[in-house]
Design a protein around this motif. Sequence first.
Motif, short mmCIF file in Angstrom:
data_model
loop_
_atom_site.label_atom_id
_atom_site.label_comp_id
_atom_site.label_asym_id
_atom_site.label_seq_id
_atom_site.Cartn_x
_atom_site.Cartn_y
_atom_site.Cartn_z
N GLY A 15 95.43 26.96 22.03
CA GLY A 15 95.46 25.55 21.70
C GLY A 15 96.30 24.71 22.63
O GLY A 15 96.23 23.47 22.61
N ARG A 66 86.68 21.10 27.58
CA ARG A 66 88.09 21.49 27.49
C ARG A 66 88.81 21.39 28.83
O ARG A 66 90.00 21.08 28.87
CB ARG A 66 88.20 22.93 26.97
CG ARG A 66 87.60 23.13 25.60
CD ARG A 66 87.91 24.54 25.07
NE ARG A 66 87.34 25.60 25.88
CZ ARG A 66 88.06 26.56 26.48
NH1 ARG A 66 89.38 26.58 26.33
NH2 ARG A 66 87.46 27.49 27.19
N SER A 84 93.10 22.87 25.06
CA SER A 84 92.56 23.70 23.99
C SER A 84 92.31 25.13 24.48
O SER A 84 91.23 25.70 24.26
CB SER A 84 91.25 23.10 23.45
OG SER A 84 91.45 21.79 23.00
#
Length: 117
Positions: A15, A66, A84
Motif C-alpha cells: 500500500g 498505480r 499502492s
Amino acid sequence: QVQLVESGGGLVSAGGSLRLSCAASTGIFGITVRGWYRQAPGKQRDLVASITSGTNINYAESVKGRFTISRDSAKNTLYLQMNSLKPEDTGVYYCSFRTVLQPGGYWGQGTQVTVSS
C-alpha cells in the motif's frame, strides 16, 4: 561512456509508495525509448513501463493505474512513481535508454524494491 544510475528503491509495506529515479551520466543522442523493467527472483526481466521520445507511454497490465512513468529531458532523468505497492511488485528494477545507435539500450545496475505484506 554512458552510465545510468538508479535510485529510490527500498523496503516498503504493501500500500505504500516509492519513487525511482534513473539519471544518465551524460547527454545521450537519439534516444528512442526510455523504460523501466523489473526482475523478480527466479523470473525473467519484464517491462514495467516505457515512454518514447514522442511521449507515447506503455504500462504492463499489472501496474496500470498505480505506476506513473515520467522524464525530465533537461536533467537526463527518468522517473517511476509507484503507488499502492503490492508484494508482487518486489524485484530489482532496471532502467534502460534505447537509442538509434544502441538499440539494445544502455542499462542501469538496478535498484531493489521489496514490498512486505
